[in-house]
Design an enzyme around this catalytic site. Structure first.
Site, short mmCIF file in Angstrom:
data_model
loop_
_atom_site.label_atom_id
_atom_site.label_comp_id
_atom_site.label_asym_id
_atom_site.label_seq_id
_atom_site.Cartn_x
_atom_site.Cartn_y
_atom_site.Cartn_z
N LYS A 213 1.57 -3.52 7.38
CA LYS A 213 1.76 -3.62 5.92
C LYS A 213 3.21 -3.30 5.55
O LYS A 213 3.75 -3.85 4.60
CB LYS A 213 0.80 -2.66 5.19
CG LYS A 213 -0.66 -3.03 5.25
CD LYS A 213 -1.01 -4.34 4.56
CE LYS A 213 -0.91 -4.29 3.05
NZ LYS A 213 -1.41 -5.54 2.41
N THR B 65 0.84 -1.22 0.00
CA THR B 65 0.00 0.00 0.00
C THR B 65 0.87 1.26 0.00
O THR B 65 2.03 1.23 0.43
CB THR B 65 -0.91 0.03 1.25
OG1 THR B 65 -1.48 1.34 1.41
CG2 THR B 65 -0.17 -0.30 2.54
N ASP B 66 0.28 2.37 -0.44
CA ASP B 66 0.98 3.66 -0.38
C ASP B 66 1.29 4.06 1.06
O ASP B 66 2.17 4.88 1.32
CB ASP B 66 0.17 4.77 -1.08
CG ASP B 66 -1.24 4.97 -0.53
OD1 ASP B 66 -1.63 4.27 0.42
OD2 ASP B 66 -1.95 5.84 -1.09
N GLU B 67 0.55 3.46 2.00
CA GLU B 67 0.73 3.88 3.41
C GLU B 67 2.07 3.46 3.98
O GLU B 67 2.45 3.92 5.05
CB GLU B 67 -0.41 3.32 4.26
CG GLU B 67 -1.75 3.90 3.85
CD GLU B 67 -2.82 3.72 4.91
OE1 GLU B 67 -2.49 3.57 6.09
OE2 GLU B 67 -4.00 3.75 4.53
N TYR C 27 -2.20 -0.65 11.30
CA TYR C 27 -2.42 -1.21 9.96
C TYR C 27 -1.21 -0.94 9.06
O TYR C 27 -0.62 -1.85 8.49
CB TYR C 27 -3.68 -0.63 9.31
CG TYR C 27 -3.74 -0.84 7.81
CD1 TYR C 27 -3.96 -2.11 7.27
CD2 TYR C 27 -3.55 0.23 6.91
CE1 TYR C 27 -3.98 -2.32 5.89
CE2 TYR C 27 -3.56 0.02 5.54
CZ TYR C 27 -3.77 -1.25 5.04
OH TYR C 27 -3.78 -1.45 3.67
P1 NAD Z 1 -10.78 -5.94 2.27
O1 NAD Z 1 -10.73 -5.73 3.74
O2 NAD Z 1 -11.97 -5.49 1.51
O3 NAD Z 1 -10.60 -7.50 1.96
C1 NAD Z 1 -9.66 -8.30 2.62
C2 NAD Z 1 -10.02 -9.76 2.36
O4 NAD Z 1 -9.05 -10.59 3.03
C3 NAD Z 1 -11.39 -10.18 2.90
O5 NAD Z 1 -12.08 -10.95 1.95
C4 NAD Z 1 -11.06 -10.98 4.14
O6 NAD Z 1 -12.04 -11.98 4.44
C5 NAD Z 1 -9.74 -11.60 3.73
N1 NAD Z 1 -8.92 -12.00 4.90
C6 NAD Z 1 -8.66 -11.28 6.01
N2 NAD Z 1 -7.89 -12.00 6.85
C7 NAD Z 1 -7.63 -13.17 6.23
C8 NAD Z 1 -6.88 -14.33 6.58
N3 NAD Z 1 -6.23 -14.42 7.76
N4 NAD Z 1 -6.84 -15.37 5.73
C9 NAD Z 1 -7.51 -15.31 4.54
N5 NAD Z 1 -8.23 -14.24 4.15
C10 NAD Z 1 -8.30 -13.20 5.00
O7 NAD Z 1 -9.45 -5.29 1.70
P2 NAD Z 1 -9.17 -4.54 0.31
O8 NAD Z 1 -9.53 -3.12 0.48
O9 NAD Z 1 -9.75 -5.33 -0.79
O10 NAD Z 1 -7.59 -4.62 0.26
C11 NAD Z 1 -6.94 -5.73 -0.34
C12 NAD Z 1 -5.44 -5.56 -0.20
O11 NAD Z 1 -5.04 -4.35 -0.82
C13 NAD Z 1 -4.96 -5.47 1.24
O12 NAD Z 1 -3.73 -6.16 1.32
C14 NAD Z 1 -4.77 -3.98 1.48
O13 NAD Z 1 -3.79 -3.74 2.45
C15 NAD Z 1 -4.33 -3.53 0.11
N6 NAD Z 1 -4.66 -2.14 -0.25
C16 NAD Z 1 -5.92 -1.68 -0.18
C17 NAD Z 1 -6.21 -0.39 -0.58
C18 NAD Z 1 -7.60 0.17 -0.52
O14 NAD Z 1 -7.77 1.37 -0.77
N7 NAD Z 1 -8.62 -0.60 -0.24
C19 NAD Z 1 -5.18 0.44 -1.08
C20 NAD Z 1 -3.89 -0.05 -1.12
C21 NAD Z 1 -3.64 -1.36 -0.72
O1 TDX Z 2 -16.23 9.01 7.52
C1 TDX Z 2 -15.08 9.29 7.18
N1 TDX Z 2 -14.68 10.58 7.11
C2 TDX Z 2 -13.44 10.96 6.70
O2 TDX Z 2 -13.14 12.17 6.62
C3 TDX Z 2 -14.12 8.25 6.82
C4 TDX Z 2 -14.52 6.81 6.89
C5 TDX Z 2 -12.88 8.65 6.40
N2 TDX Z 2 -12.54 9.96 6.34
C6 TDX Z 2 -11.21 10.32 5.78
C7 TDX Z 2 -10.01 9.64 6.38
C8 TDX Z 2 -9.05 9.60 5.21
O3 TDX Z 2 -8.39 10.86 5.08
O4 TDX Z 2 -11.24 9.88 4.42
C9 TDX Z 2 -9.95 9.39 4.00
C10 TDX Z 2 -10.05 7.95 3.55
O5 TDX Z 2 -10.28 7.14 4.67
P1 TDX Z 2 -10.39 5.54 4.59
O6 TDX Z 2 -11.40 5.16 3.59
O7 TDX Z 2 -10.55 5.03 5.98
O8 TDX Z 2 -8.98 5.13 3.95
P2 TDX Z 2 -7.46 5.36 4.39
O9 TDX Z 2 -7.32 5.43 5.85
O10 TDX Z 2 -6.93 6.49 3.56
O11 TDX Z 2 -6.80 3.95 3.94
C11 TDX Z 2 -7.12 3.36 2.67
O12 TDX Z 2 -6.09 3.57 1.73
C12 TDX Z 2 -4.89 2.85 1.84
C13 TDX Z 2 -7.41 1.87 2.77
O13 TDX Z 2 -8.41 1.65 3.76
C14 TDX Z 2 -6.17 1.08 3.08
O14 TDX Z 2 -6.47 -0.31 3.07
C15 TDX Z 2 -5.14 1.37 2.03
O15 TDX Z 2 -3.95 0.71 2.34
#
Ligand code: NAD
Ligand code: TDX
Length: 330
Positions: free
Chosen positions: A154, A122-124, A150
């Site tokens: 990561k 992730t970018d984080e 988190y």
């Molecule tokens: P999500 O939370 O929607 O999905 C995660 C999935 O992993 C779920 O289906 C959950 O059941 C499964 N899981 C959790 N623990 C598990 C375990 N121990 N064994 C098997 N499966 C398990 O997450 P997402 O938003 O789809 O993110 C997917 C990946 O991308 C993650 O690695 C996250 O860190 C990364 N990521 C997400 C974002 C974002 O904006 N959502 C951005 C950058 C990176």
């Molecule tokens: O109700 C809200 N109000 C608000 O201002 C929520 C839920 C969030 N926020 C803000 C917090 C952040 O600045 O919005 C932005 C986005 O928040 P999230 O959706 O919680 O995402 P973020 O914390 O940025 O993390 C996401 O991006 C990187 C994903 O959840 C991670 O899995 C990924 O790695």
């Protein structure tokens, strides 16, 4: 037909990827613990068509991982605990799944002779940046740049994957904030869209001036297919949309109001920021991926419109999840 193992394939980005890759002729084995974030319902049409086999199991369980790898040459590893807010109350779970689970996936995959393993980071892992952009080499060893449990987990998982990449065919992808269909309504955009659809307000944290580089999840799927073919093992790649102008949370919320035809003044409220060490801005340099030949299509307003339409058409999907998602903010 090629068979690919997708961990976390019942979650948000995983589901988008599984639809994308099965449409390209792959069969997918999905290994997923089906936590609150994973939905079997997401994949049911593909399971019925015989394109997806869902294995309900934990990536930390070596036996289940071993059997999931049967006949597989490529692994896409999404499975993780993914929400910053939840990591404040259960950091141990994040460490177990994200760090230990990733190590287990890597060990078992290469024991089984996997030919390509893509780890989704992730970018984080770089933390927040006020001006400029982080390039791949800006990630320091360890988790000192990361600010939440988190992002620290990561960051450690990213290091482990890069370490394996010295000897095995591992690629690390670091995407920015994804959005699109099937995103659990704890995350900002689906939370805000579903709030408006219920007649509730969007709670913007602080002044709403934080910057996220919103990347449409189907484009992350496209990027992964590209990396399966062209990615160079041992490398990390950033992927981002690089919006110009950048999109603050306030702008994102205003767009949603506009798309849904509601008043910005009535539907956006500013609340004290509940997130400790809230990262202000994520921004990535994507030259490495661009040079390799991949650039995501950048049309954020249209992608927001498509996302809103999906939530309008799939009310049942998010209504089942909404109460649980809101409970973490109480
Ligand atoms: P999500 O939370 O929607 O999905 C995660 C999935 O992993 C779920 O289906 C959950 O059941 C499964 N899981 C959790 N623990 C598990 C375990 N121990 N064994 C098997 N499966 C398990 O997450 P997402 O938003 O789809 O993110 C997917 C990946 O991308 C993650 O690695 C996250 O860190 C990364 N990521 C997400 C974002 C974002 O904006 N959502 C951005 C950058 C990176
Ligand atoms: O109700 C809200 N109000 C608000 O201002 C929520 C839920 C969030 N926020 C803000 C917090 C952040 O600045 O919005 C932005 C986005 O928040 P999230 O959706 O919680 O995402 P973020 O914390 O940025 O993390 C996401 O991006 C990187 C994903 O959840 C991670 O899995 C990924 O790695």
């Amino acid at each position: 037909m090629k068979k690919i193992l997708v961990t976390g394939g019942a979650g948000f980005i995983g589901t988008n990827f599984v639809y994308y890759i099965t449409a390209k002729g792959y069969n997918a084995v999905v290994l997923d613990k089906l936590t609150y974030a994973g939905g079997k319902d997401n994949l049911e049409p593909l399971i019925a068509e015989g394109k997806v086999k869902l294995i309900h199991g934990d990536i930390c369980d070596a036996d289940i991982v071993k059997s999931s790898l049967n006949g597989v040459e490529e692994v896409i590893h999404f499975a993780a605990e993914s929400h910053n807010t939840r990591s404040e109350t259960d950091p141990d779970l994040f460490y177990r799944t994200n760090v230990e689970g990733t190590r287990n996936m890597l060990e078992e995959s290469f024991r089984a002779g996997v030919k390509k393993f893509i780890h989704i980071s992730t970018d984080e892992v770089y933390g927040s940046i006020v001006n400029g952009y982080f390039a791949e080499d800006d990630k320091k060893q360890g988790d000192s740049q990361a600010t939440s449990a988190y992002s620290k987990s990561k960051s450690q998982a990213d290091d482990i994957a890069m370490e394996f990449g010295k000897n095995y065919p591992v690629i690390v992808l670091r995407p920015t904030n994804n959005f699109g269909p099937w995103q659990y309504p704890e995350k900002a955009l689906p939370r805000w869209i579903s709030n408006i659809l219920l007649g509730d307000k969007i709670p913007l944290w602080g002044e709403g001036l934080q910057v996220r580089d919103w990347l449409f999840a189907p484009l992350t799927a496209e990027c992964l297919e590209f990396l399966l073919q062209k990615g160079v093992p041992g490398n990390a790649y950033n992927v981002a949309a690089n919006h110009n102008p950048e999109i603050t949370n306030k702008t994102a919320a205003q767009w949603l109001c506009k798309i849904l035809g509601v008043s910005i003044e009535e539907y956006i409220e500013y609340i004290p920021d509940p997130r400790p060490n809230h990262d202000f801005r994520y921004a990535l340099n994507v030259q490495k991926l661009t040079k390799l030949g991949f650039k995501p299509a950048n049309d954020p307003f249209k992608q927001f419109e498509d996302t809103v339409e999906w939530y309008q058409q799939n009310e049942q999907w998010w209504k089942k999840r909404k109460d649980e998602a809101e409970s973490i903010y109480k």
